[in-house]
Design a protein around this motif. Structure first.
Motif, PDB file in Angstrom:
ATOM      1  N   PRO A 103       4.733  15.674 -11.387  1.00 52.14           N
ATOM      2  CA  PRO A 103       4.967  16.096 -12.780  1.00 52.14           C
ATOM      3  C   PRO A 103       3.673  16.493 -13.502  1.00 52.14           C
ATOM      4  N   MET A 104       2.578  15.828 -13.174  1.00 52.42           N
ATOM      5  CA  MET A 104       1.306  16.184 -13.803  1.00 52.42           C
ATOM      6  C   MET A 104       0.896  17.607 -13.455  1.00 52.42           C
ATOM      7  N   LEU A 105       1.063  17.990 -12.195  1.00 53.48           N
ATOM      8  CA  LEU A 105       0.728  19.345 -11.785  1.00 53.48           C
ATOM      9  C   LEU A 105       1.634  20.376 -12.461  1.00 53.48           C
ATOM     10  N   LEU A 106       2.900  20.059 -12.589  1.00 55.46           N
ATOM     11  CA  LEU A 106       3.809  20.965 -13.273  1.00 55.46           C
ATOM     12  C   LEU A 106       3.434  21.136 -14.740  1.00 55.46           C
ATOM     13  N   ILE A 107       3.137  20.038 -15.400  1.00 57.10           N
ATOM     14  CA  ILE A 107       2.733  20.094 -16.807  1.00 57.10           C
ATOM     15  C   ILE A 107       1.426  20.859 -16.958  1.00 57.10           C
ATOM     16  N   LEU A 108       0.482  20.626 -16.076  1.00 59.08           N
ATOM     17  CA  LEU A 108      -0.797  21.332 -16.129  1.00 59.08           C
ATOM     18  C   LEU A 108      -0.612  22.828 -15.914  1.00 59.08           C
ATOM     19  N   THR A 109       0.270  23.212 -15.000  1.00 63.93           N
ATOM     20  CA  THR A 109       0.545  24.622 -14.759  1.00 63.93           C
ATOM     21  C   THR A 109       1.108  25.292 -16.006  1.00 63.93           C
ATOM     22  N   VAL A 110       2.039  24.638 -16.649  1.00 69.11           N
ATOM     23  CA  VAL A 110       2.631  25.187 -17.874  1.00 69.11           C
ATOM     24  C   VAL A 110       1.578  25.311 -18.963  1.00 69.11           C
ATOM     25  N   ILE A 111       0.743  24.304 -19.132  1.00 74.56           N
ATOM     26  CA  ILE A 111      -0.303  24.347 -20.160  1.00 74.56           C
ATOM     27  C   ILE A 111      -1.275  25.485 -19.907  1.00 74.56           C
ATOM     28  N   VAL A 112      -1.698  25.664 -18.668  1.00 76.00           N
ATOM     29  CA  VAL A 112      -2.647  26.738 -18.349  1.00 76.00           C
ATOM     30  C   VAL A 112      -2.027  28.097 -18.626  1.00 76.00           C
ATOM     31  N   PHE A 113      -0.791  28.307 -18.213  1.00 78.71           N
ATOM     32  CA  PHE A 113      -0.159  29.597 -18.458  1.00 78.71           C
ATOM     33  C   PHE A 113       0.056  29.841 -19.945  1.00 78.71           C
ATOM     34  N   LEU A 114       0.371  28.811 -20.706  1.00 76.71           N
ATOM     35  CA  LEU A 114       0.525  28.995 -22.145  1.00 76.71           C
ATOM     36  C   LEU A 114      -0.813  29.309 -22.807  1.00 76.71           C
ATOM     37  N   MET A 147       0.827  -1.193   0.000  1.00 78.14           N
ATOM     38  CA  MET A 147       0.000   0.000   0.000  1.00 78.14           C
ATOM     39  C   MET A 147       0.869   1.254   0.000  1.00 78.14           C
ATOM     40  N   LEU A 148       1.946   1.244   0.783  1.00 76.79           N
ATOM     41  CA  LEU A 148       2.840   2.388   0.849  1.00 76.79           C
ATOM     42  C   LEU A 148       3.531   2.616  -0.492  1.00 76.79           C
ATOM     43  N   ARG A 149       3.896   1.545  -1.160  1.00 79.91           N
ATOM     44  CA  ARG A 149       4.529   1.646  -2.470  1.00 79.91           C
ATOM     45  C   ARG A 149       3.553   2.237  -3.486  1.00 79.91           C
ATOM     46  N   PHE A 150       2.300   1.827  -3.422  1.00 81.47           N
ATOM     47  CA  PHE A 150       1.272   2.348  -4.320  1.00 81.47           C
ATOM     48  C   PHE A 150       1.078   3.848  -4.110  1.00 81.47           C
ATOM     49  N   MET A 151       0.997   4.277  -2.854  1.00 76.98           N
ATOM     50  CA  MET A 151       0.810   5.706  -2.558  1.00 76.98           C
ATOM     51  C   MET A 151       2.022   6.519  -3.000  1.00 76.98           C
ATOM     52  N   ALA A 152       3.200   5.987  -2.817  1.00 77.75           N
ATOM     53  CA  ALA A 152       4.416   6.687  -3.246  1.00 77.75           C
ATOM     54  C   ALA A 152       4.450   6.831  -4.762  1.00 77.75           C
ATOM     55  N   SER A 153       4.053   5.792  -5.475  1.00 82.71           N
ATOM     56  CA  SER A 153       4.056   5.886  -6.939  1.00 82.71           C
ATOM     57  C   SER A 153       3.012   6.889  -7.428  1.00 82.71           C
ATOM     58  N   ARG A 154       1.870   6.954  -6.751  1.00 82.97           N
ATOM     59  CA  ARG A 154       0.846   7.937  -7.114  1.00 82.97           C
ATOM     60  C   ARG A 154       1.328   9.363  -6.863  1.00 82.97           C
ATOM     61  N   LEU A 155       1.986   9.572  -5.739  1.00 84.69           N
ATOM     62  CA  LEU A 155       2.506  10.907  -5.439  1.00 84.69           C
ATOM     63  C   LEU A 155       3.586  11.317  -6.430  1.00 84.69           C
TER      64      LEU A 155
END
Length: 105
Positions: A14-25, A1-9
């Motif tokens: 990176p998804m949030l970073l990519i989304l931020t760049v897309i929104v600003f563009l 379970m801990l491994r699953f949560m770590a992989s999700r985090l």
């Protein structure tokens, strides 16, 4: 379970970073000037430039995106202070009733 949560985090960051760049563009390529819209239709070029400088829109897109990514999460999450006029409000509707544009007289 801990491994699953770590992989999700690890995939969320990176998804949030990519989304931020897309929104600003998308905001950058959208038609119209946000400073001109905020200043109003009958604003002078000097007033529009003042709004642009106050909001930091005179900087390059990469600087605006980086500044937002660094300062927005800790300083604005859950804040009830209006970034436009600096007043503290308990409710959004309360703030809307007394919001004014400081550049318009």
């Amino acid at each position: 379970m801990l491994r699953f949560m770590a992989s999700r985090l690890l995939t969320v960051v990176p998804m949030l970073l990519i989304l931020t760049v897309i929104v600003f563009l998308l905001v950058e390529i959208a038609p119209g000037d946000p400073a001109a819209i905020i200043a109003g239709a009958d604003a002078s070029p000097e007033a529009i430039e003042a709004v642009r400088q106050r909001l930091g829109l005179d900087q390059p897109v990469c600087m605006i995106t980086g500044d937002h990514a660094i300062t927005a999460p800790p300083s604005r999450c859950g804040s009830s202070t209006c970034p436009t006029c600096g007043t503290r409000c308990r409710a959004t509707s309360e703030h809307r009733s007394r919001r004014t544009n400081p550049l318009r007289k």
